[in-house]
Write a protein that holds these residues in place. Structure first.
Motif, PDB file in Angstrom:
ATOM      1  N   LEU A   9       0.851  -1.206   0.000  1.00  0.00           N
ATOM      2  CA  LEU A   9       0.000   0.000   0.000  1.00  0.00           C
ATOM      3  C   LEU A   9       0.881   1.250   0.000  1.00  0.00           C
ATOM      4  CD1 LEU A   9      -2.635  -1.039   2.712  1.00  0.00           C
ATOM      5  CD2 LEU A   9      -2.972  -1.006   0.238  1.00  0.00           C
ATOM      6  N   ILE A  10       0.272   2.372  -0.295  1.00  0.00           N
ATOM      7  CA  ILE A  10       0.983   3.663  -0.254  1.00  0.00           C
ATOM      8  C   ILE A  10       0.297   4.532   0.798  1.00  0.00           C
ATOM      9  CG2 ILE A  10       1.444   5.790  -1.562  1.00  0.00           C
ATOM     10  CD1 ILE A  10       1.633   4.027  -4.083  1.00  0.00           C
ATOM     11  N   ASP A  11       1.079   5.200   1.628  1.00  0.00           N
ATOM     12  CA  ASP A  11       0.493   6.013   2.691  1.00  0.00           C
ATOM     13  C   ASP A  11      -0.045   7.323   2.101  1.00  0.00           C
ATOM     14  OD1 ASP A  11      -0.098   7.580   4.869  1.00  0.00           O
ATOM     15  OD2 ASP A  11       1.614   6.889   6.055  1.00  0.00           O
ATOM     16  N   ILE A  14       1.204  10.805   3.473  1.00  0.00           N
ATOM     17  CA  ILE A  14       2.573  11.289   3.269  1.00  0.00           C
ATOM     18  C   ILE A  14       2.904  11.496   1.790  1.00  0.00           C
ATOM     19  CG2 ILE A  14       5.020  10.759   3.732  1.00  0.00           C
ATOM     20  CD1 ILE A  14       4.124   9.075   6.085  1.00  0.00           C
ATOM     21  N   CYS A  15       2.287  10.681   0.927  1.00  0.00           N
ATOM     22  CA  CYS A  15       2.588  10.732  -0.517  1.00  0.00           C
ATOM     23  C   CYS A  15       2.373  12.151  -1.080  1.00  0.00           C
ATOM     24  CB  CYS A  15       1.672   9.736  -1.211  1.00  0.00           C
ATOM     25  SG  CYS A  15       1.737   9.820  -2.987  1.00  0.00           S
ATOM     26  N   ILE A  16       3.331  12.624  -1.884  1.00  0.00           N
ATOM     27  CA  ILE A  16       3.205  13.977  -2.445  1.00  0.00           C
ATOM     28  C   ILE A  16       2.713  13.956  -3.898  1.00  0.00           C
ATOM     29  CG2 ILE A  16       4.910  15.100  -0.937  1.00  0.00           C
ATOM     30  CD1 ILE A  16       6.965  14.684  -3.226  1.00  0.00           C
ATOM     31  N   ARG A  17       2.302  12.783  -4.351  1.00  0.00           N
ATOM     32  CA  ARG A  17       1.726  12.618  -5.707  1.00  0.00           C
ATOM     33  C   ARG A  17       2.699  13.095  -6.786  1.00  0.00           C
ATOM     34  NH1 ARG A  17      -1.175  12.056  -1.036  1.00  0.00           N
ATOM     35  NH2 ARG A  17      -3.310  11.452  -1.397  1.00  0.00           N
ATOM     36  N   CYS A  18       3.954  12.616  -6.669  1.00  0.00           N
ATOM     37  CA  CYS A  18       4.940  12.989  -7.692  1.00  0.00           C
ATOM     38  C   CYS A  18       4.964  11.963  -8.829  1.00  0.00           C
ATOM     39  CB  CYS A  18       6.334  13.104  -7.070  1.00  0.00           C
ATOM     40  SG  CYS A  18       6.985  11.519  -6.502  1.00  0.00           S
ATOM     41  N   TYR A  19       4.339  10.810  -8.591  1.00  0.00           N
ATOM     42  CA  TYR A  19       4.178   9.736  -9.592  1.00  0.00           C
ATOM     43  C   TYR A  19       5.497   9.110 -10.053  1.00  0.00           C
ATOM     44  CZ  TYR A  19      -0.161  12.307  -9.484  1.00  0.00           C
ATOM     45  OH  TYR A  19      -1.270  12.982  -9.048  1.00  0.00           O
ATOM     46  N   THR A  20       6.573   9.345  -9.326  1.00  0.00           N
ATOM     47  CA  THR A  20       7.851   8.724  -9.686  1.00  0.00           C
ATOM     48  C   THR A  20       7.725   7.205  -9.640  1.00  0.00           C
ATOM     49  OG1 THR A  20       8.852  10.563  -8.532  1.00  0.00           O
ATOM     50  CG2 THR A  20      10.328   8.787  -9.186  1.00  0.00           C
ATOM     51  N   CYS A  21       7.023   6.712  -8.606  1.00  0.00           N
ATOM     52  CA  CYS A  21       6.888   5.258  -8.458  1.00  0.00           C
ATOM     53  C   CYS A  21       6.139   4.680  -9.655  1.00  0.00           C
ATOM     54  CB  CYS A  21       6.151   4.938  -7.158  1.00  0.00           C
ATOM     55  SG  CYS A  21       4.579   5.773  -6.992  1.00  0.00           S
ATOM     56  N   GLU A  22       5.089   5.393 -10.069  1.00  0.00           N
ATOM     57  CA  GLU A  22       4.270   4.901 -11.187  1.00  0.00           C
ATOM     58  C   GLU A  22       5.118   4.789 -12.459  1.00  0.00           C
ATOM     59  OE1 GLU A  22       0.498   6.880 -11.381  1.00  0.00           O
ATOM     60  OE2 GLU A  22       0.230   6.324 -13.483  1.00  0.00           O
ATOM     61  N   ASN A  36      -5.617   9.700  -4.987  1.00  0.00           N
ATOM     62  CA  ASN A  36      -4.540   8.884  -4.427  1.00  0.00           C
ATOM     63  C   ASN A  36      -3.715   8.169  -5.503  1.00  0.00           C
ATOM     64  OD1 ASN A  36      -4.993   9.382  -1.747  1.00  0.00           O
ATOM     65  ND2 ASN A  36      -6.279   7.584  -1.411  1.00  0.00           N
ATOM     66  N   VAL A  37      -2.527   7.739  -5.074  1.00  0.00           N
ATOM     67  CA  VAL A  37      -1.697   6.844  -5.878  1.00  0.00           C
ATOM     68  C   VAL A  37      -1.849   5.460  -5.244  1.00  0.00           C
ATOM     69  CG1 VAL A  37       0.610   6.460  -6.829  1.00  0.00           C
ATOM     70  CG2 VAL A  37      -0.081   8.762  -6.142  1.00  0.00           C
ATOM     71  N   VAL A  38      -2.119   4.434  -6.055  1.00  0.00           N
ATOM     72  CA  VAL A  38      -2.470   3.127  -5.478  1.00  0.00           C
ATOM     73  C   VAL A  38      -1.708   2.002  -6.184  1.00  0.00           C
ATOM     74  CG1 VAL A  38      -4.780   3.927  -4.839  1.00  0.00           C
ATOM     75  CG2 VAL A  38      -4.425   2.861  -7.070  1.00  0.00           C
ATOM     76  N   VAL A  53      13.100   4.874  -5.172  1.00  0.00           N
ATOM     77  CA  VAL A  53      12.911   6.129  -5.924  1.00  0.00           C
ATOM     78  C   VAL A  53      11.926   7.081  -5.248  1.00  0.00           C
ATOM     79  CG1 VAL A  53      13.463   5.029  -8.125  1.00  0.00           C
ATOM     80  CG2 VAL A  53      11.066   5.163  -7.401  1.00  0.00           C
ATOM     81  N   CYS A  54      11.140   6.574  -4.301  1.00  0.00           N
ATOM     82  CA  CYS A  54      10.119   7.428  -3.676  1.00  0.00           C
ATOM     83  C   CYS A  54      10.795   8.443  -2.747  1.00  0.00           C
ATOM     84  CB  CYS A  54       9.137   6.561  -2.895  1.00  0.00           C
ATOM     85  SG  CYS A  54       8.008   7.507  -1.873  1.00  0.00           S
ATOM     86  N   PRO A  55      10.547   9.745  -2.949  1.00  0.00           N
ATOM     87  CA  PRO A  55      11.243  10.738  -2.126  1.00  0.00           C
ATOM     88  C   PRO A  55      10.700  10.834  -0.704  1.00  0.00           C
ATOM     89  CG  PRO A  55       9.745  11.830  -3.640  1.00  0.00           C
ATOM     90  CD  PRO A  55       9.680  10.365  -3.967  1.00  0.00           C
ATOM     91  N   THR A  56       9.536  10.231  -0.418  1.00  0.00           N
ATOM     92  CA  THR A  56       8.915  10.427   0.897  1.00  0.00           C
ATOM     93  C   THR A  56       8.873   9.175   1.767  1.00  0.00           C
ATOM     94  OG1 THR A  56       6.755   9.817   0.033  1.00  0.00           O
ATOM     95  CG2 THR A  56       7.343  12.160  -0.053  1.00  0.00           C
ATOM     96  N   GLY A  57       9.110   8.012   1.179  1.00  0.00           N
ATOM     97  CA  GLY A  57       8.997   6.766   1.958  1.00  0.00           C
ATOM     98  C   GLY A  57       7.572   6.262   2.051  1.00  0.00           C
ATOM     99  N   SER A  58       6.625   7.029   1.494  1.00  0.00           N
ATOM    100  CA  SER A  58       5.217   6.633   1.626  1.00  0.00           C
ATOM    101  C   SER A  58       4.889   5.366   0.841  1.00  0.00           C
ATOM    102  CB  SER A  58       4.314   7.770   1.154  1.00  0.00           C
ATOM    103  OG  SER A  58       4.776   8.253  -0.086  1.00  0.00           O
ATOM    104  N   ILE A  59       5.754   5.001  -0.105  1.00  0.00           N
ATOM    105  CA  ILE A  59       5.527   3.809  -0.927  1.00  0.00           C
ATOM    106  C   ILE A  59       5.789   2.527  -0.137  1.00  0.00           C
ATOM    107  CG2 ILE A  59       7.925   3.743  -1.761  1.00  0.00           C
ATOM    108  CD1 ILE A  59       5.133   3.135  -4.160  1.00  0.00           C
ATOM    109  N   ASP A  60       6.486   2.667   0.984  1.00  0.00           N
ATOM    110  CA  ASP A  60       7.018   1.511   1.705  1.00  0.00           C
ATOM    111  C   ASP A  60       6.059   1.061   2.806  1.00  0.00           C
ATOM    112  OD1 ASP A  60       8.770  -0.365   2.494  1.00  0.00           O
ATOM    113  OD2 ASP A  60      10.246   1.011   3.348  1.00  0.00           O
TER     114      ASP A  60
HETATM  115  S1  SF4 Z   1       7.021   8.100  -5.486  1.00  0.00           S
HETATM  116 FE1  SF4 Z   1       6.300   8.154  -3.351  1.00  0.00          FE
HETATM  117  S2  SF4 Z   1       5.622  10.251  -3.047  1.00  0.00           S
HETATM  118 FE2  SF4 Z   1       5.789   9.945  -5.265  1.00  0.00          FE
HETATM  119  S3  SF4 Z   1       3.746   9.270  -5.878  1.00  0.00           S
HETATM  120 FE3  SF4 Z   1       4.892   7.438  -5.484  1.00  0.00          FE
HETATM  121  S4  SF4 Z   1       4.418   6.987  -3.347  1.00  0.00           S
HETATM  122 FE4  SF4 Z   1       3.833   9.081  -3.676  1.00  0.00          FE
END
Ligand code: SF4
Ligand SMILES: Cc1cc2nc3c(=O)[nH]c(=O)nc-3n(C[C@H](O)[C@H](O)[C@H](O)COP(=O)(O)OP(=O)(O)OC[C@H]3O[C@@H](n4cnc5c(N)ncnc54)[C@H](O)[C@@H]3O)c2cc1C
Ligand code: SF4
Length: 389
Positions: A9-11, A14-22, A36-38, A53-60
């Motif tokens: 899951l993604i928090d 905290i997620c800043i919706r930068c979509y790097t993970c996507e 949300n990013v899911v 690659v996630c700058p916030t750790g919210s992906i973890d």
């Molecule tokens: S990389 Fe991290 S902060 Fe950026 S959208 Fe994905 S989960 Fe959110």
């Protein structure tokens, strides 16, 4: 009932919706809407490419679930769901024996263990036998000066791998080689003795406190490790032996030997977070030389941790065990038992349980209450924790 599975899951808080993970996910398991990013549970294969690659750790973020949260449910989330109370975690071959070990270790609580309501949300079962985290040994130091009690402080570096732990959780160590049937050895559990942000703050390395057992496979392997060696680690494990996050909680810590491992983690985290409620510790060993962390403990101020170091083999002195000192200190213990901000943690040798139960029974009696009733209430409230082995 469905077989429990691990879900990524993604928090959303905290997620800043930068979509790097996507953009990084090689198999398009991540998507987003305006909210949300899911992560699509049907697709994600835990390759972990998105984690660094996630700058916030919210992906973890990970949960063990019986039915995975759908994309629609994740799009609606305003915060992460709590880890559900799932009895048996069978996400992989190794999870069953680990859960059994933990259930056995928590038996002394007298019923089903519960995390404090306001504890952090633990991540469990990220790495398993077939996919362990490879960690590098950063240090291996003797903690005792007693040839019969070789206890060592071992620092492991997960490198770039995410390995989030909370104080009180354990990791599995897989001894190298195979057993008599040619199968990989099952992991042995070790409590993490460093706080959540690392043995060294911000480094996210973890430490273990390991006692060498006569012919023990994993403990000898760990105690003999050299700096720079690589170790296979599973976990993290354990979702109940956790500390409350409220600053004015008072922690009553009762331990022997390597049972000091989670207590060290608690103490360091409370110091780092500036918690105000204080802690009281009853720590039993044969002599000061066989008590792990004796030197560092002396440096922890009483305002943070009131220490009762209890020795059973001092020359010219009667044997004293933790339960004896608890009874000696019964007035202050009774005061703690009567305070709803008190959380009790008992960890170490199984043999200590009976004595501590007897001491608590007599103290409760002096307060005009029944210990088992108080203990059950505290356990239900996530305020009574036992981990013995
Ligand atoms: S990389 Fe991290 S902060 Fe950026 S959208 Fe994905 S989960 Fe959110
Ligand atoms: C929740 C939990 C947390 C734990 N945390 C810690 C911790 O923080 N630190 C810690 O040190 N331990 C901890 N343990 C205990 C740890 O998991 C191991 O059980 C312990 O280190 C022994 O493992 P081993 O592989 O060395 O011994 P094993 O190889 O599993 O052997 C088990 C016992 O049998 C004896 N034995 C093995 N072979 C022989 C033989 N041929 N002849 C005679 N005797 C033999 C060994 O000496 C040992 O005492 C924890 C356990 C649990 C359940
Ligand atoms: S773990 Fe791998 S498959 Fe799953 S979302 Fe991240 S990059 Fe995609």
């Amino acid at each position: 009932m469905n077989k429990p599975v691990k879900q990524h899951l993604i928090d959303p808080e905290i997620c800043i919706r930068c979509y790097t993970c996507e953009n990084t996910c090689p198999i398009q398991a991540i998507e987003h809407d305006d909210n949300n990013v899911v992560v699509n549970a049907d697709i994600c294969n835990f390759c972990m490419d998105c984690i660094p690659v996630c700058p916030t750790g919210s992906i973890d973020e990970w949960r063990v679930v019986e039915t995975p949260y759908t994309l629609e449910q994740q799009y609606e989330m305003e915060e992460l769901p709590e880890q559900e109370d799932i009895e048996t975690v069978t996400t992989d071959q190794a999870a069953d024996p680990i859960e059994e070990l933990l259930a056995e270790a928590h038996k002394g609580a007298g019923g089903k263990a519960r995390a404090p309501a306001n504890a952090g949300k633990p991540t469990v079962n990220m790495y398993n036998l077939s996919r362990p985290a490879k960690m590098t040994v950063q240090g291996n130091y003797a903690l005792t000066d007693d040839p019969d009690h070789d206890v060592r402080h071992i620092i492991l570096d997960p490198g770039g791998l995410p390995f989030p732990v909370l104080e009180g959780q354990s990791v599995g160590i897989i001894p190298p080689g195979v057993d008599g049937d040619g199968n990989a050895h099952l992991p042995r559990l070790y409590s993490v003795s460093s706080p959540r942000d690392g043995e060294r703050p911000g480094y996210h390395n973890i430490s273990l406190t390991v006692k060498r057992e006569g012919k023990g496979l994993a403990s000898n392997y760990l105690c003999d490790l050299e700096q720079g060696s690589t170790v296979d680690v599973t976990g993290p494990f354990g979702a109940t032996f956790l500390m409350p996050s409220q600053s004015d909680a008072h922690l009553l810590l009762i331990c022997t030997g390597t049972g000091s491992a989670p207590m060290r983690a608690f103490t360091m985290q409370r110091q780092r977070s500036g918690a105000t409620g204080g802690m009281t510790m009853f720590f039993g060993a044969r002599t000061p030389k066989s008590l792990p962390y004796f030197g560092p403990l002396k440096k922890v101020p009483e305002s943070v941790l009131k220490q009762h170091l209890v020795f059973s083999r001092l020359p010219d002195q009667d044997k004293e065990y933790v339960q004896d000192r608890i009874v000696t200190e019964q007035e202050s213990v009774a005061e703690l038992l009567g305070d709803p901000r008190t959380y009790i943690y008992i960890c170490g040798l199984r043999g200590m349980e009976d004595g501590v139960e007897r001491a608590m029974t007599s103290i409760a009696q002096s307060m005009g209450i029944q210990w088992t009733a108080l203990r059950d209430t505290m356990r239900e409230e996530g305020r009574y924790h036992v981990e013995t082995y």
